[in-house]
Design a protein around this motif. Sequence first.
Motif, PDB file in Angstrom:
ATOM      1  N   PRO A  82      -2.781   4.735   5.207  1.00 44.79           N
ATOM      2  CA  PRO A  82      -3.093   4.093   3.933  1.00 44.79           C
ATOM      3  C   PRO A  82      -4.579   4.202   3.605  1.00 44.79           C
ATOM      4  O   PRO A  82      -5.436   4.105   4.487  1.00 44.79           O
ATOM      5  N   PHE A  83      -4.874   4.403   2.324  1.00 48.24           N
ATOM      6  CA  PHE A  83      -6.258   4.488   1.859  1.00 48.24           C
ATOM      7  C   PHE A  83      -6.541   3.468   0.760  1.00 48.24           C
ATOM      8  O   PHE A  83      -7.691   3.307   0.342  1.00 48.24           O
ATOM      9  N   ALA A  84      -5.496   2.791   0.288  1.00 46.87           N
ATOM     10  CA  ALA A  84      -5.660   1.844  -0.814  1.00 46.87           C
ATOM     11  C   ALA A  84      -4.554   0.803  -0.767  1.00 46.87           C
ATOM     12  O   ALA A  84      -3.582   0.935  -0.011  1.00 46.87           O
ATOM     13  N   LYS A  85      -4.708  -0.219  -1.611  1.00 42.59           N
ATOM     14  CA  LYS A  85      -3.703  -1.275  -1.684  1.00 42.59           C
ATOM     15  C   LYS A  85      -3.629  -1.817  -3.108  1.00 42.59           C
ATOM     16  O   LYS A  85      -4.651  -1.903  -3.805  1.00 42.59           O
ATOM     17  N   VAL A  86      -2.432  -2.164  -3.536  1.00 39.92           N
ATOM     18  CA  VAL A  86      -2.242  -2.816  -4.832  1.00 39.92           C
ATOM     19  C   VAL A  86      -2.809  -4.228  -4.730  1.00 39.92           C
ATOM     20  O   VAL A  86      -2.386  -5.017  -3.886  1.00 39.92           O
ATOM     21  N   ILE A  87      -3.784  -4.530  -5.581  1.00 39.07           N
ATOM     22  CA  ILE A  87      -4.419  -5.857  -5.540  1.00 39.07           C
ATOM     23  C   ILE A  87      -4.025  -6.717  -6.736  1.00 39.07           C
ATOM     24  O   ILE A  87      -4.292  -7.921  -6.745  1.00 39.07           O
ATOM     25  N   GLN A  88      -3.392  -6.095  -7.708  1.00 40.07           N
ATOM     26  CA  GLN A  88      -2.904  -6.852  -8.864  1.00 40.07           C
ATOM     27  C   GLN A  88      -1.714  -6.111  -9.462  1.00 40.07           C
ATOM     28  O   GLN A  88      -1.752  -4.899  -9.643  1.00 40.07           O
ATOM     29  N   GLY A  89      -0.627  -6.850  -9.738  1.00 40.56           N
ATOM     30  CA  GLY A  89       0.535  -6.243 -10.380  1.00 40.56           C
ATOM     31  C   GLY A  89       1.586  -5.706  -9.433  1.00 40.56           C
ATOM     32  O   GLY A  89       2.392  -4.867  -9.833  1.00 40.56           O
ATOM     33  N   MET A  90       1.632  -6.197  -8.201  1.00 40.31           N
ATOM     34  CA  MET A  90       2.686  -5.734  -7.293  1.00 40.31           C
ATOM     35  C   MET A  90       4.065  -6.105  -7.837  1.00 40.31           C
ATOM     36  O   MET A  90       5.057  -5.424  -7.561  1.00 40.31           O
ATOM     37  N   ASP A  91       4.135  -7.152  -8.638  1.00 36.08           N
ATOM     38  CA  ASP A  91       5.398  -7.514  -9.264  1.00 36.08           C
ATOM     39  C   ASP A  91       5.847  -6.427 -10.245  1.00 36.08           C
ATOM     40  O   ASP A  91       7.054  -6.217 -10.443  1.00 36.08           O
ATOM     41  N   VAL A  92       4.884  -5.721 -10.839  1.00 35.98           N
ATOM     42  CA  VAL A  92       5.204  -4.591 -11.713  1.00 35.98           C
ATOM     43  C   VAL A  92       5.760  -3.437 -10.882  1.00 35.98           C
ATOM     44  O   VAL A  92       6.764  -2.818 -11.245  1.00 35.98           O
ATOM     45  N   VAL A  93       5.120  -3.166  -9.760  1.00 30.93           N
ATOM     46  CA  VAL A  93       5.598  -2.102  -8.863  1.00 30.93           C
ATOM     47  C   VAL A  93       7.038  -2.381  -8.430  1.00 30.93           C
ATOM     48  O   VAL A  93       7.874  -1.469  -8.368  1.00 30.93           O
ATOM     49  N   ASP A  94       7.337  -3.639  -8.165  1.00 33.59           N
ATOM     50  CA  ASP A  94       8.695  -4.015  -7.746  1.00 33.59           C
ATOM     51  C   ASP A  94       9.744  -3.716  -8.818  1.00 33.59           C
ATOM     52  O   ASP A  94      10.926  -3.562  -8.508  1.00 33.59           O
TER      53      ASP A  94
END
Length: 205
Positions: free
Chosen positions: A148-160
């Motif tokens: 991993p090189f990054a992480k979702v910090i806002q909007g993971m509910d959108v990714v879901d």
Amino acid sequence: MMKPLLSMLLVGLALTACAPKEAGGGPAKVPEKFKVEFTTTVGNFTVEATRAWAPLGAERFHEMVDTGFYQDIAFFRVIGGFMVQFGVHGDPAISAKWKTATIKDDPVIQANERGTISFATGGPNTRTTQLFINFQHNKPLNAMGFAPFAKVIQGMDVVDKIYKVGEGAPGGPGPFQGKIQAEGNAYLKKEFPKLDYIKSAKFVQ
């Protein structure tokens, strides 16, 4: 009607804008941390990349955003409880330019936890443009070399909410990756009209 010469020029500019930078040309200075906001068909989400986790992966991601790669990019392999994969360009000519632009592997420092982003691979040192976001803590991927090189910090509910087309063909009901590379979004939008897409991605503070 657009004149043929102007049309050819605009197509050429688009290919150049999305193409990987020439080897040895020197990448743009990549910050130790940077944020990118994705605008998608289901909403927006923001990721933060951290070079210390995987320097080569973070630098390639920065390059992709910087060159305008993320325009009409499909989430083409989305498996509930596992991950969402994307990063094949919708224009086969642009995909072809990136296909051989591989980067070496990074050691795995950060675990593949929920919301983290890693490059998909076809074996050692084969990373190009395909990424995936983990829906859950996928511990086995750590030992398999996915860094991993990054992480979702806002909007993971959108990714879901991204449409879960499932595993790709022939093992599942999703698209054939080979056909995506060869035919691009023309194939995806005809055969898989429910897929969600990245509209754009931009650096944010």
